[in-house]
Design a protein around this motif. Structure first.
Motif, short mmCIF file in Angstrom:
data_model
loop_
_atom_site.label_atom_id
_atom_site.label_comp_id
_atom_site.label_asym_id
_atom_site.label_seq_id
_atom_site.Cartn_x
_atom_site.Cartn_y
_atom_site.Cartn_z
N THR A 74 0.87 -1.30 0.07
CA THR A 74 0.04 0.06 0.13
C THR A 74 0.82 1.12 -0.01
O THR A 74 0.92 1.68 0.92
N PRO A 75 1.46 1.55 -0.99
CA PRO A 75 2.59 2.74 -1.20
C PRO A 75 1.97 3.87 -1.47
O PRO A 75 2.26 4.57 -2.22
N TYR A 76 0.81 4.46 -0.69
CA TYR A 76 0.24 5.67 -0.91
C TYR A 76 0.90 6.68 -0.41
O TYR A 76 0.49 7.77 -0.94
N LEU A 77 1.69 6.49 0.54
CA LEU A 77 2.75 8.00 1.09
C LEU A 77 4.17 7.80 0.80
O LEU A 77 4.82 8.06 1.82
N GLN A 78 4.56 7.41 -0.31
CA GLN A 78 5.97 7.09 -0.55
C GLN A 78 6.66 8.28 -0.42
O GLN A 78 6.05 9.57 -0.96
N HIS A 79 7.75 8.31 0.41
CA HIS A 79 8.58 9.61 0.60
C HIS A 79 7.91 10.77 1.51
O HIS A 79 8.48 11.86 1.52
N LYS A 80 6.89 10.47 2.15
CA LYS A 80 5.92 11.15 2.92
C LYS A 80 6.54 11.02 4.13
O LYS A 80 6.78 10.13 4.66
N THR A 81 6.54 12.25 5.00
CA THR A 81 6.97 12.09 6.34
C THR A 81 5.95 12.59 7.18
O THR A 81 5.07 13.77 6.94
N ALA A 82 5.76 12.22 8.57
CA ALA A 82 5.13 12.83 9.73
C ALA A 82 5.82 13.07 10.90
O ALA A 82 6.95 12.09 11.15
N PHE A 83 5.55 13.84 11.71
CA PHE A 83 6.12 13.96 12.96
C PHE A 83 4.92 13.65 14.13
O PHE A 83 3.90 14.12 14.06
N LEU A 84 5.42 12.62 15.06
CA LEU A 84 4.44 12.27 16.12
C LEU A 84 4.88 12.83 17.42
O LEU A 84 6.01 12.37 17.98
N MET A 85 4.35 13.82 17.87
CA MET A 85 4.66 14.56 18.97
C MET A 85 3.96 13.83 20.25
O MET A 85 2.68 13.74 20.36
N PHE A 86 4.49 13.19 21.29
CA PHE A 86 4.10 12.50 22.42
C PHE A 86 4.25 13.50 23.91
O PHE A 86 5.59 13.40 24.06
N PHE A 87 3.31 13.88 24.33
CA PHE A 87 3.58 14.54 25.59
C PHE A 87 3.26 13.46 26.65
O PHE A 87 3.43 13.71 27.97
N GLU A 88 2.65 12.24 26.26
CA GLU A 88 2.40 10.99 27.26
C GLU A 88 3.03 9.75 26.66
O GLU A 88 3.16 9.85 25.39
N GLN A 89 2.76 8.73 27.48
CA GLN A 89 3.27 7.43 27.16
C GLN A 89 2.20 6.96 26.15
O GLN A 89 1.01 7.28 25.88
N SER A 90 2.53 5.91 25.37
CA SER A 90 1.65 5.22 24.29
C SER A 90 2.40 3.81 24.04
O SER A 90 3.30 3.80 23.82
N THR A 91 1.45 2.77 23.76
CA THR A 91 1.84 1.67 23.28
C THR A 91 0.89 1.67 21.56
O THR A 91 1.77 1.64 20.65
N ARG A 92 -0.17 1.58 21.61
CA ARG A 92 -0.91 1.34 20.44
C ARG A 92 -0.76 2.49 19.53
O ARG A 92 -0.61 2.33 18.20
N THR A 93 -0.90 3.61 20.14
CA THR A 93 -1.15 4.54 19.09
C THR A 93 0.42 5.02 18.41
O THR A 93 0.43 5.25 17.22
N ARG A 94 1.19 5.26 19.11
CA ARG A 94 2.67 5.38 18.66
C ARG A 94 3.08 4.26 17.64
O ARG A 94 3.48 4.56 16.44
N ASN A 95 2.70 2.89 17.95
CA ASN A 95 3.22 1.94 17.02
C ASN A 95 2.31 1.81 15.90
O ASN A 95 2.84 1.20 14.82
N SER A 96 1.03 1.97 16.10
CA SER A 96 0.26 2.09 14.96
C SER A 96 0.45 2.99 13.93
O SER A 96 0.27 3.03 12.65
N MET A 97 0.71 4.23 14.19
CA MET A 97 1.23 5.48 13.50
C MET A 97 2.53 5.03 12.76
O MET A 97 2.72 5.33 11.54
N GLU A 98 3.31 4.68 13.77
CA GLU A 98 4.76 4.51 12.99
C GLU A 98 5.21 3.43 12.14
O GLU A 98 5.36 3.56 10.95
N SER A 99 4.36 2.29 12.36
CA SER A 99 4.53 1.32 11.35
C SER A 99 3.47 1.31 10.50
O SER A 99 3.98 0.83 9.23
#
Ligand code: CP
Length: 327
Positions: A41-66
């Protein structure tokens, strides 16, 4: 895939039309099928996003990163305690600069009376979509995954009895953003929502008013009760989860007299037995096991928590693919 909502902020689902949410759900379903079948599903090739976390996370961080990696892009994880935000840099400066470096900014900031304002402050100045990874008021990524899961399990959502039930927990004073998001969203899909909690754990009046309006406009209902058993009775879906008493008490203290007085608000097998025979147990996770819920329930046949958590990946990919596109 065309980013149909290119540049649209994803701060609360309330600002997304039902047809738009349906499109996000259709893309989520497609993402899930392709992921299962190893279809790229290469719909965002070469695109970047910044994930800013003020708090802890397992699901949200990893679902976004992966998720972004699986779309062909790259996500940069930012622990905000290591950013100049911790020296007072403004939301405006952060948003202007990060949006000049990439294609999306996602942020979790759950501080009461601050988080949503912070996201809105960034959205005002960002040239790329701002994605809410949970704030003090909303958790739209979770709401979308919850809706997807209910549709998968129950098919039609019309007049399902869905009970959002406060539960006892000691782990931390949790935001109200999950129940508030569900209370606003589910009536839009015709569900009969029961919101059950001990006195003192109210959601804001404006949110209840909006949820009732959503119900009236879409054939759902919203019932508020302080009777836990009434919420479990004949339910199709139960979502017992703790939230803090932020509306009535802004102290950060986790344990107080009001909390300990409500230790009995726990999802037990006895409570589950009050629901319909095929009642489903949901929880955004992390669960405070043996406080919010008995292990035998969360690990038992009624529980769909892992399906719900997995859907965070597919829905996160849908949101990113549909909002982040060519600049
Ligand atoms: N449900 C949820 O948002 O999980 P995390 O806090 O682990 O991201």
């Amino acid at each position: 895939m065309k980013p149909a909502f290119k540049g649209k902020h994803f701060i609360t689902l309330q600002e997304w039309k039902k047809e738009e949410i349906d499109q996000l759900l259709a893309v989520s379903k497609d993402m899930k099928e392709k992921f299962r079948n190893n279809v790229p599903t290469p719909y965002l090739q070469h695109k970047t996003a910044f994930l800013m976390f003020f708090e802890q996370s397992t699901r949200t961080r990893n679902s976004m990163e992966s998720g972004l990696a699986q779309l062909g892009g790259h996500a940069t994880f930012l622990d905000t305690s290591t950013m100049q935000i911790s020296h007072g840099e403004s939301a405006k400066d952060t948003a202007v600069i990060l949006s000049s470096y990439g294609h999306g900014i996602a942020c979790r900031n759950c501080f009461w009376n601050i988080g949503n304002k912070y996201l809105r402050g960034m959205a005002e100045h960002s040239s790329v979509p701002i994605m809410n990874l949970q704030c003090d008021l909303y958790h739209p990524m979770q709401g979308l995954a919850d809706l997807m899961t209910i549709q998968e399990v129950k098919g039609s959502t019309k007049n399902l009895k869905v009970s959002i039930i406060w539960a006892y927990a000691e782990s931390h004073k949790k935001p109200i953003s999950v129940p508030l998001t569900q209370a606003l969203l589910f009536p839009r899909y015709g569900m009969d929502v029961t919101l059950a909690y001990p006195e003192g754990y109210d959601l804001p009046d404006w949110a209840i008013e909006q949820a009732r309006k959503n119900a009236e406009e879409n054939g759902g209902t919203l019932t508020i009760t302080h009777d836990m058993k009434a919420a479990y009775k004949d339910a199709d879906i139960v979502i017992p989860k703790n939230w803090g008493s932020w509306v009535s008490n802004q102290s950060d203290a986790v344990i107080d007299d009001m909390l300990t007085a409500n230790r009995g608000w726990k999802c037990t097998e006895e409570m589950i037995a009050l629901g319909k025979p095929d009642v489903k147990y949901m929880h955004a996770l992390p669960a405070d096991r043996e406080n919010e819920v008995e292990n035998s329930v969360i690990d038992g046949k009624h529980s769909i928590v892992y399906q719900e958590a997995e859907n965070r990946l597919h829905t996160a990919k849908a949101v990113m693919a549909m909002t982040m596109g060519d600049k």
